[in-house]
Structure formats: C-alpha cells, structure tokens
Design an enzyme around this catalytic site. Structure first.
Site, PDB file in Angstrom:
ATOM      1  N   TYR B  57      36.872  57.727 -36.883  1.00  0.00           N
ATOM      2  CA  TYR B  57      36.127  57.810 -35.626  1.00  0.00           C
ATOM      3  C   TYR B  57      36.000  59.261 -35.167  1.00  0.00           C
ATOM      4  O   TYR B  57      34.973  59.666 -34.635  1.00  0.00           O
ATOM      5  CB  TYR B  57      36.812  56.953 -34.553  1.00  0.00           C
ATOM      6  CG  TYR B  57      36.920  55.491 -34.944  1.00  0.00           C
ATOM      7  CD1 TYR B  57      35.817  54.803 -35.454  1.00  0.00           C
ATOM      8  CD2 TYR B  57      38.119  54.809 -34.815  1.00  0.00           C
ATOM      9  CE1 TYR B  57      35.912  53.473 -35.827  1.00  0.00           C
ATOM     10  CE2 TYR B  57      38.223  53.468 -35.179  1.00  0.00           C
ATOM     11  CZ  TYR B  57      37.118  52.801 -35.684  1.00  0.00           C
ATOM     12  OH  TYR B  57      37.203  51.489 -36.045  1.00  0.00           O
ATOM     13  N   LYS B  96      32.614  45.573 -23.087  1.00  0.00           N
ATOM     14  CA  LYS B  96      33.456  45.004 -22.040  1.00  0.00           C
ATOM     15  C   LYS B  96      34.540  44.160 -22.674  1.00  0.00           C
ATOM     16  O   LYS B  96      34.261  43.592 -23.731  1.00  0.00           O
ATOM     17  CB  LYS B  96      32.605  44.197 -21.072  1.00  0.00           C
ATOM     18  CG  LYS B  96      32.181  42.837 -21.581  1.00  0.00           C
ATOM     19  CD  LYS B  96      30.734  42.547 -21.429  1.00  0.00           C
ATOM     20  CE  LYS B  96      30.181  42.138 -22.754  1.00  0.00           C
ATOM     21  NZ  LYS B  96      30.458  42.620 -23.985  1.00  0.00           N
ATOM     22  N   ASP B 177      38.261  38.024 -22.576  1.00  0.00           N
ATOM     23  CA  ASP B 177      37.253  37.892 -23.615  1.00  0.00           C
ATOM     24  C   ASP B 177      35.948  37.321 -23.079  1.00  0.00           C
ATOM     25  O   ASP B 177      34.868  37.820 -23.376  1.00  0.00           O
ATOM     26  CB  ASP B 177      37.802  36.974 -24.715  1.00  0.00           C
ATOM     27  CG  ASP B 177      37.266  37.385 -26.069  1.00  0.00           C
ATOM     28  OD1 ASP B 177      37.352  38.580 -26.391  1.00  0.00           O
ATOM     29  OD2 ASP B 177      36.757  36.502 -26.788  1.00  0.00           O
TER      30      ASP B 177
END
Lengths: 318, 318
Positions: B57, B96, B177
């Site tokens: 990353y 999110k 979730d």
C-alpha cells in the site's frame, strides 16, 4: 342442521360490513338487529333484509329465536352488552378489544363458562385464508425458525378530543383501536409469552395515545410493532425466519401472502374473496356452536385475556 | 480539467464493484491498484485495464501520479491505511465504517485537516439519485412532517468465528457491517441528534452481535431500525410523515423510490442505472477535490464522527 340465527348489536360501519358478509356464511343467517334508536335499527334491517328490528339491546337478547349475538359497538360498551347477552343465555361474538381491561375480560369468561354459552373475541384476522396459509407455511418449516415478527397498523386520524378515537371516556387511543392487531398477529405466530416489552408512545394533548412503537421479546424471537393515529404506516406484517420470510400486505385484512427465500418470491397465495372477510370467523363461530363447543380453539378466552394483559403492560409505559 | 487519478487499496469484492463503476465517472480514472500480494494486484489491474499494480500500500501512497485513494479493505484496516495515505499527501475516500471507534475517526479528521487533504467516508447511499429524489420530496413538503423512519438491513450469514463478519478482532458484527446503513438513512432524513436509544441485541457464541433492533428518538420523530446476520430482513426504508410516506426498496443501494398518500402511489422515480451506484459518490468526491474542497458537504467529518458515536451508544446495550 338448522342454520344459526344471529342478532346484531349496533348499526355502525363494522356491523354493516359484518352483516353484508353473512351472505357468504352457510351455517347462519341474520335474524334481528338492535340499535339505541329503533329507526336506525329499522333502516339497517331494511337495507339488509333482516326480519326484526329492535330499539333496545335487551329486547334483542330476549328474542327466543336468536341463537348468537354479534356485538359491534365501541369498546367501552362491550363488557355490559356481552354480559347482558350471556345472562340472557345467548352465545356471543364480540368485537375486539373484547373489553377494556383484563379484569373485565376475566369476568366475562367466568360468566360465559358458568352459563355454558359460547364467547369469542372477534379477532377475525386469525380466520382469514391468507393467515391460515402463512401459518401452514410456518408449520411446514418453510421459513425455518421464526426470529422476528414485524407488524404496523396506522392510519392518520385528525385530533378531535370528542371523537370516539380520541375520547378517553370511550377508551380511545391507537393501542386499543388498532395496536391490538400487531400484538395479535405476533402472538399468533410466536404463540408463547412475552418476556419483555419496551414501548415508546406519543400522547395527544388530552393524554390519549396517538402513536405507539412496541418492541417485544418472545424468548429468542422479537417483535417490532407499531400503531399510529398520526401517520399511514405501511401496514404490512413480516414473519421472518432464518430460512425465509412471509409478507402479508394489509395483514389485518390480508387477502394474500407471499413467501420469500432471500430476494426470490417462491410462493404466493391469494384468496380472491369478494367479502370483507368477516364471513370466515362467523362461519367458524357457527361451526363451533353447532358442534356444542363453548370456546373457540383459535381465539380462546385465555388468548383474549392475554391480549388484554399485554395492552395493560404496554400502557404502563405511557 | 485533467481527470483525477485514483489509486485503489484492496482487490476484494467491493473494490471490484467500485472500479467497474469508475467507467461511468467523467472526472476520474483508476490509475493504480495495490494489494498485499503483488500477483493479486496485477490480476486485478489486468481485469480492469489499470496502468499500475503494487504489492504494498505504501508504494501506492507514494505514487506521485495518484491524486486520491479509495480504501476498500475490512473495517479494522481503515484507520492505519487512511492515516498513511493522508501522511503521503493523498486525498482519501474510505469505505464505511470509516473507523471502528469515534476516537480513531476524530484523529483521522484532525490529521486530514492539518494536512489540507480531502477525507470522506464512502457512504455512497446518500449520493444515489433515488435518495436525492426522496430528499427533494421531503423538502417539498410532500409527506408533511416526518414522524417515523423505518429501515432494515439484514442478510443471513452463517456463524463462523473465523470469518470477517464474525471475527471480533476484525471488528465483526452486523452493527458495524450493515447496521450503519439504517442509522445513516435515519440520520440523513431526520438530520438532528438522537435523544434516546433503546436497543435489543442477540450475540453469537463468541460475543459478536448477530441481530440488533434499534429504537431511536430524534425529538418528536422516531426511528425503528434493524440489522441481522440471522435473517434476510425486508430491507426497505420507509420515510413516514403525517401526510404521506416514501418507500425505498433495498434502500442501501436504492434504484427507485415511491411516494404514497394513504393507499395511493402518487409519485415514482427510477434511475435506470446500469452501474452498482458507486459512480455517484466517486464523481461527487472528484468534483469536491477538483474545486479545492477538503470536505464533503454531504458526508462531513462531523457526520462520520456522529455515526461512530451512535454505534458506540448502541454497543453499550450489548
């Protein structure tokens, strides 16, 4: 077998609908109607081809040709009228809520049993073919174990402290008027006691409930229920299991039910009836009475008492 | 104006969908992708015609040609990855929940502001045309005053303590979730603070939440929200006012909205899109960045912080 002769108490909207549905009932006919004003009863009798019209309820209860009384008056009159009918030896089908307290309900039950007459709360929803179909799907395991029941019943009714709906003296408020249906449908599918209630209510300026949200725990299953005089709610019931769910559009008067597995509708039932749907309960009541029963196996006295007790628990949050 | 160059963190399902939707975005292109394993990034780059693939990353964050980073990894990685991207001077759109605590969210916000870079939580639902249409109907007064918001989001996910969904170390559980969506939709339409929560939760054997019912008071309006790993819920949102209501089928990815006055559907909108719908948020982010903004006016840092705080309040009931 001779069909049962029904006597009707009240000439209001619900009595109109009930009587019009009696045409679809093959074990009963409407023999007489009573209202506080004789002219109202006569006009009603003429509209529906009913033999007799009475200007007093007691005269109806004393009519020897009447077998069973249907009570369609506002809530607060039920107790006295059902009591008088039972004391006159009549079988009784009484609109919901059968009484406005569990104590009244217990008294009516005791009285009916002691007199050996039939008494049932008119929870007509239970007898609708779509509800019966939904129950059969549940019993066949098609939605797995029920985890949630969701049911809403709300219609906007403008605030007027003098209307039946908002009048505290007439046991007004959305809980007794409409909220009994979501509680009843949850009870029908979960069929066990409520361990826990949490309730949020909005009250009208005169203290009568105009909006109630209810969260109930039936063991591991939960019910989320709502009723309102403020808003038109979506008025569906959802019976949700871990393998699928059933959707009941306008569940209180359901004409159809849908069975879903994930996004897919896997089954569907529609009754295609042309009646309001009161004929199913009236016929069931007739069948019970003609076979000598004094209590319905569907709407038992205990179930009516339980409904009254739950509404009392809900009211403690107001 | 030069389109923005996007860099993608993760090659999972959500990143796949996001990148495929980038084809419908006219102010940005995907320039590079990074995964923990270079071969995964290379395969992803090949599938989507992306110029560069990185096996770390940090290499992506240091790519001078990349303007904005999209983070699509599981929740618990967001904080570190967003932080590293911001420290490398990149703008960030992060899936999110943006973080797994309000404290982490506050830190990211402070850092992004101090570095002058754009940071937004990927609450894509807010940008969907059907949600925008529903909001316009509300603002035009077509449902009157909002009294209730109801929203469910549940899908059955079998219990496996090692899966991301049920793994406590990966911030598993249905609340973070999926439950964030019902809370977010209620907040979007009610747009004020929650005075009161009542929550009922079922926990999996390892203590992770698998079913949550939430009752929230926003002043006089109420929200009844649910999320579940146990059941497929009906997954609608209903925005209910005293003059009508709006129904949003699969509200979290809504393609349509319906406006009802009593039983009658008086208006309907459908977006007819062929994308998943991530393009609307990606284009809005691009527009913000290209006009020099460092914060979205829709998903403000404060709104993300508020969502984190509400989920923390809900968890206190577990």
């Amino acid at each position: 077998m001779q069909p049962l002769n029904w006597g009707i108490v009240s000439t209001g909207r619900i009595a109109e609908q009930f009587v019009s549905d009696m045409a679809a009932v093959n074990n009963g006919i409407v023999h007489a109607v009573a209202a506080r004003k004789l002219t109202d009863a006569q006009a009603f009798a003429q509209r529906h081809n009913i033999d007799k019209a009475y200007g007093s309820y007691q005269s109806l209860f004393e009519d020897q040709d009447v077998d069973v009384i249907y009570i369609g008056t506002p809530h607060t009159f039920h107790f006295q009228q059902a009591r008088d009918a039972i004391l006159a030896g009549k079988h009784v089908l009484c609109e919901k809520p059968i009484t406005v307290s569990s104590e009244q309900c217990r008294q009516l039950s005791t009285l009916a049993k002691s007199r050996g007459v039939y008494l049932m709360e008119a929870m007509w929803t239970y007898f609708l073919p779509a509800i019966q179909q939904a129950k059969a799907w549940v019993d066949e395991g098609r939605i797995g174990t029920i985890k949630h029941v969701k049911a809403d019943f709300g219609y906007p009714i403008e605030y007027n402290p003098n209307s039946r709906e908002y009048n505290a003296d007439l046991a007004g408020g959305c809980l007794l008027d409409m909220g009994i249906y979501p509680i009843a449908i949850a009870s029908y599918f979960l069929n066990r006691n409520i361990d826990y209630w949490h309730v949020n209510a909005e009250l009208a300026p005169n203290g009568v409930d105009k909006d109630v949200i209810m969260l109930a725990e039936f063991g591991e299953a939960k019910a989320t229920l709502a009723t309102s005089f403020q808003c038109k709610l979506n008025n569906y019931a959802y019976i949700i299991g871990d393998k699928g769910y059933i959707a009941l559009h306008d569940f209180w008067r359901a004409k159809s039910c849908e069975l879903y597995h994930l996004e897919e509708r896997v089954d569907y039932f529609e009754d295609n009836r042309t009646t309001f749907g009161f004929n199913y309960e009236a016929e069931a009541v007739g069948k019970d009475i003609l076979s000598g029963k004094t209590e319905s196996e569907v709407v038992t006295h205990d179930r009516s008492l339980w409904l009254q007790q739950q509404m009392e628990r809900v009211k403690t949050f107001f």
